[in-house]
Design an enzyme around this catalytic site. Structure first.
Site, PDB file in Angstrom:
ATOM      1  N   LEU B  87      25.243  -2.131  -8.271  1.00  0.00           N
ATOM      2  CA  LEU B  87      25.900  -0.826  -8.373  1.00  0.00           C
ATOM      3  C   LEU B  87      25.875  -0.076  -7.044  1.00  0.00           C
ATOM      4  O   LEU B  87      25.607   1.118  -6.994  1.00  0.00           O
ATOM      5  CB  LEU B  87      25.246   0.032  -9.460  1.00  0.00           C
ATOM      6  N   CYS B  88      26.076  -0.807  -5.964  1.00  0.00           N
ATOM      7  CA  CYS B  88      26.170  -0.099  -4.692  1.00  0.00           C
ATOM      8  C   CYS B  88      27.360  -0.636  -3.903  1.00  0.00           C
ATOM      9  O   CYS B  88      27.266  -0.953  -2.735  1.00  0.00           O
ATOM     10  CB  CYS B  88      24.871  -0.212  -3.899  1.00  0.00           C
ATOM     11  N   GLY B  89      28.479  -0.759  -4.592  1.00  0.00           N
ATOM     12  CA  GLY B  89      29.712  -1.133  -3.916  1.00  0.00           C
ATOM     13  C   GLY B  89      29.641  -2.530  -3.341  1.00  0.00           C
ATOM     14  O   GLY B  89      29.028  -3.425  -3.921  1.00  0.00           O
TER      15      GLY B  89
END
Lengths: 90, 298
Positions: B87-89
Site C-alpha cells: 500500500l505504498c504505490g
C-alpha cells in the site's frame, strides 16, 4: 583559568551525543587509556568499550560517557569519537 | 440505472475506504517525519566514518584487506532492501524492478539474493529465484543488530569466495515526492567517485596540517580491518534509513491520492444518487397524475 580548549564530538549512528569545547579527554584506547589535550598530534585509534572522561574549562568534576567499541580521530584540535553506543552518565 | 438504495450503499462503502486511507495518510506522515529525522541523524556518523576511511587509506598507503580485493566478477550477491508492507504505490515495485534489471542485465553471471523486507522475499520466492537469506527489519526502528548480521553475512561470503561482488539495491530518498531506486556496489570498495574525491580533496586542503602524518594505534592494517565493517554497516544503515523514509513518503503520497480519488468517486456517486432519486420521484408523480387523470376521465 586559562586552559586551551578543543572541540569534541561523540557520534553514534543514531545521533550526535556530545558536541562541545573541552579541555581534556581520556578515552579507552585498544592498547590502553589515552589522554588528549589541545594540540594533540593527528591520531586515529580504535576504542574498546569503557568510559570516556571529559573535562571542560573550569569544571573540576569530569563528565563521564559510557561507550561501546568504536574509533577516535583527532586532527587540527578536533576530536571525533565514533562509537556504536554512547551514554552520558549523570 | 442502479436503484438509489444501491448507490447509497456504495457511497457508504467509499466513505469507509476514504476514512481508512485518510488515517493511513496521517500515520504515514508521522512516521515519515520520524524516519526522516533518523536518516538525518545518521548522516554525521556516515560522513565521519567515510572521512576516516579516506584519511586512513591515504595516510597509510597500500593496505591489504580481503574486502578490498578486486576479482574478476563471476558471481554477484544482491542485497535488496524493501519494506515489509505494501500500500505504498510503486515504491517496492520500482526497487524490485531495479533488482530484476540488474539480475537480467548480468544474465551471464550468477547471482545470489539477500532479501531485506517481506516484499523482496515474497516477490523473489514467488518468481522462483533462489534466495540465500532473508531478513525482516522491524517497522518501528532501525535495528543495528540486523544490519550487523547482514554485513557480516555479506562480507563472510565474499571472503570465502562465494561471490565476487556485493551490490546493494535500495531506494534513495531524494525528497518526499521522489524516491530513486539505486544500486550501490558495497564490496569490493570502489574508488570514490570523482565528485566525492574532489570533495575529499577540498576538505584535505582545508586541514592541510592534518594530512599525512597520522599516528595509528594499532597498526593501520589492523585498524582498517576494524574500520571496514563499521564503514559497511554505516553504508547499509544509511541505505536502510533512506528506504524506510522513502516507504513512508511513498505511502503518504499513495494514500493522499487514494483519499482524493475517494472524494471524487463520492462526488460522482452523490450526483447519480440525486439523479436516480429525482427520477424515481418524477416517475411516482407521473404515475399518480396519470392515475388521477384516468379516474377523472372514467
Amino acid at each position: 583559568m586559562n586552559e586551551k580548549e578543543f572541540q569534541l564530538e561523540i557520534i553514534t549512528p543514531q545521533k550526535v551525543v556530545y558536541r562541545e569545547d573541552v579541555v581534556s579527554v581520556t578515552a579507552p584506547g585498544k592498547e590502553g587509556y589515552l589522554g588528549i589535550l589541545a594540540n594533540h598530534a593527528a591520531l586515529l585509534t580504535s576504542l574498546k568499550p569503557g568510559k570516556i572522561e571529559i573535562r571542560k574549562a573550569g569544571d573540576l568534576i569530569p563528565v563521564t560517557v559510557r561507550v561501546q567499541s568504536g574509533f577516535l580521530e583527532t586532527s587540527n584540535n578536533k576530536v571525533v569519537v565514533l562509537v556504536d553506543k554512547a551514554e552520558i552518565e549523570e | 440505472m442502479a436503484s438509489p438504495r444501491d448507490i447509497k450503499k456504495r457511497i457508504k462503502g467509499v466513505k469507509n475506504i476514504q476514512q481508512i486511507t485518510r488515517t493511513m495518510e496521517m500515520v504515514a506522515g508521522a512516521k515519515l517525519r520520524r524516519s526522516q529525522s533518523a536518516a538525518q541523524h545518521a548522516r554525521p556518523y556516515a560522513e565521519k566514518i567515510n572521512s576516516m576511511v579516506h584519511s586512513l587509506g591515504k595516510a597509510a598507503g597500500n593496505i591489504q584487506h580481503p574486502l578490498l580485493k578486486d576479482r574478476p566478477v563471476k558471481k554477484i550477491a544482491l542485497a535488496v532492501l524493501t519494506s515489509n508492507k505494501g500500500l505504498c504505490g510503486a515504491f517496492n515495485g520500482n526497487i524490485l524492478r531495479k533488482a530484476e534489471d540488474n539480475v537480467l542485465r548480468h544474465a551471464s553471471k550468477e547471482y545470489m539474493l539477500f532479501c531485506v523486507g517481506k516484499k523482496a522475499r515474497d516477490y523473489f520466492s514467488r518468481r522462483g529465484y533462489k534466495i540465500k537469506k532473508s531478513y525482516m527489519p522491524s517497522d518501528r526502528e532501525l535495528e543495528l543488530s540486523l544490519i550487523i548480521e547482514l554485513v557480516k553475512d555479506l562480507s563472510e561470503g565474499f571472503e570465502k569466495g562465494e561471490y565476487d561482488q556485493v551490490d546493494l539495491i535500495y531506494s534513495q530518498f531524494v525528497s518526499p515526492m521522489v524516491q530513486r531506486p539505486t544500486s550501490l556496489t558495497l564490496i569490493p570498495f570502489t574508488k570514490p567517485s570523482e565528485e566525492e574525491a574532489e570533495q575529499q580533496q577540498r576538505k584535505a586542503e582545508k586541514d592541510k596540517k592534518a594530512a599525512g602524518d597520522y599516528l595509528f594505534e594499532p597498526e593501520p592494517e589492523e585498524l582498517m580491518a576494524e574500520l571496514i565493517p563499521k564503514y559497511l554497516e554505516s553504508q547499509v544503515y544509511n541505505a536502510l534509513a533512506q528506504t524506510q523514509a522513502g516507504e513512508h513518503a511513498a505511502r503518504l503520497v499513495a494514500m493522499k491520492s487514494a483519499s482524493d480519488n475517494a472524494k471524487e468517486v463520492i462526488h460522482t456517486l452523490t450526483l447519480s444518487y440525486n439523479k436516480a432519486r429525482q427520477a424515481s420521484i418524477t416517475k411516482e408523480i407521473l404515475e399518480i397524475v396519470s392515475g388521477s387523470e384516468a379516474i377523472k376521465a372514467g
